[in-house]
Design a protein around this motif. Structure first.
Motif, short mmCIF file in Angstrom:
data_model
loop_
_atom_site.label_atom_id
_atom_site.label_comp_id
_atom_site.label_asym_id
_atom_site.label_seq_id
_atom_site.Cartn_x
_atom_site.Cartn_y
_atom_site.Cartn_z
N GLN A 10 -63.98 56.39 -2.10
CA GLN A 10 -64.41 57.27 -1.00
C GLN A 10 -63.92 58.74 -1.22
N GLU A 396 -69.73 59.52 6.59
CA GLU A 396 -69.96 58.52 5.31
C GLU A 396 -70.10 57.30 5.67
N ILE A 399 -69.87 52.97 0.27
CA ILE A 399 -69.67 53.44 -1.13
C ILE A 399 -70.95 52.92 -1.97
#
Length: 400
Positions: A10, A396, A399
């Protein structure tokens, strides 16, 4: 172990996303391939991060651009209209508020004079100003993204106003008051630091890395850009050069000391000197910087002499700062910069005659390109940077 690995992923992703966004902000229009080449990231990573930024409306695409042999590339741009920032310069006797887009372009502004207001009264004026500027916005994805306020005082690293002597403020939590009222992040910064950052980002300091910004209003503050970065000191208190002693046993200052530089080289010093010398202002009993400038423009010898004396005393303090920091550039800003015509030569002469000769090598002494807007633009830019960093962290996804 798996949690640490994910956390590391991250962190890397956030850094890469910031790198991609900065590449677009600083180099637009730019293609995905050029971002990959510029950053060293692989094309797949760039493409994934660009898609996220597009979805978050922080960038947009247009084009196509010129082809270098293959298919013409789609070009990417930073979306400067994704939101608005409000920057406020709080002076001892004024408020200047600006509404900017995310590139720092001023869309609207408002200026208010005041005299001897309490903290509560100034807070109400500030709230009215934010309300007015907010009403000038158009519909955007993020609206008002933050408020920045430049204050003539000592600001702690957690944005508390510890002391603003010329406002008679101590231990004020303006940040909490404004965040509670408007529900957006608020940045409180020393106005000279904000002015230095404004000049470095938007003004005459763009191409320099070691800058001394001298903000001259009712008092004097100094902002330091060292090696391209704002220097704030151990606890955020750097730059209080307005309160360095230049005359032992001199006039008593509001900070509690004596003989401080701002007592001899500020706007307040100019006005007090004009009063002592019985300068006559036609059709007015009030003496102000603007009226003295008007007299000087009309060739009034006495007012010109006053400005020249202020210029000399500015040189006294600036000489000390140059000998300490050996900067590339000194910028004189804030309200007094409007009197450059009469300040420049006596200041230059003092620096030339008193500063160590080797410190004068490659040194530029300039007056602000942004005049009174440096601090407001600086705190507006702080608000934008905080927003973009937070947006990347908040938005975000998984991933990739």
């Amino acid at each position: 172990m798996r949690q640490n690995k994910r956390w590391n992923q991250q962190v890397v992703k956030k850094e890469n996303k910031t790198l991609v966004l900065d590449s677009i902000r600083n180099n637009a229009p730019i293609s995905r391939a050029d971002i990959a080449s510029l950053t060293g990231l692989n094309k797949g990573t760039v493409s994934s991060l660009v898609n996220e930024l597009l979805g978050e409306k922080l960038i947009y695409e247009s084009g196509p651009g010129k082809s270098s042999g293959g298919r013409r590339p789609v070009l990417l741009y930073f979306n400067q209209l994704a939101g608005y920032s409000i920057g406020i310069d709080l002076g001892v006797n004024y408020l200047l508020g600006i509404l900017t887009n995310l590139e720092g372009n001023i869309c609207h502004e408002k200026y208010v004079d005041f005299d001897n207001l309490t903290y509560e009264e100034i807070l109400q004026e500030m709230i009215k100003m934010v309300d007015y500027l907010s009403a000038q916005t158009e519909t955007t994805p993020y609206g008002i993204i933050g408020i920045g306020v430049g204050v003539p005082g000592i600001i702690s690293n957690d944005s508390k106003i510890l002391l603003a002597p010329n406002l008679n403020w101590r231990n004020i939590d303006l940040k909490e008051e404004l965040e509670s009222k408007f529900g957006v992040p608020v940045t409180i910064e020393n106005e000279a630091n904000a002015g230095a950052y404004g000049e470095k980002t938007f003004g005459i300091g763009k191409n320099h890395h070691n800058i001394i910004y001298v903000s001259v209003g009712i008092g004097i503050g100094v902002g330091l850009i060292l090696n391209g970065r704002l220097y704030k000191g151990n606890n955020g208190f750097s730059g209080e050069f307005g309160h360095m002693t230049i005359e032992v046993g001199g006039t008593k200052c509001s900070c509690g000391s004596e003989g401080c530089w701002e007592l001899y080289a500020s706007e307040r010093a100019l006005i007090k000197s004009a009063q002592r010398n019985n300068i006559h202002i036609p059709d007015s009993k009030e003496i102000s910087l603007e009226k003295l400038i008007s007299l000087a423009k009309n060739g009034d010898h006495d007012s010109i002499q006053l400005f020249e004396e202020i210029g000399k005393y500015l040189g006294v303090g600036i000489n000390n700062i140059i000998n300490i920091f050996n900067p590339e550039q000194v910028i004189i800003g804030n309200r007094i910069a409007a009197a450059e015509t009469w300040l420049k030569e006596p200041l230059r002469q003092w620096v030339e005659n008193q500063t160590l000769w080797f410190s004068q090598k490659d040194l530029k002494v300039d007056f602000s390109a942004l005049l009174t807007h440096s601090a407001a633009l600086g705190v507006s830019a702080f608000a934008v940077e905080k927003f973009l960093l937070q947006a990347i962290e908040t938005n975000e996804g998984a991933i990739s």
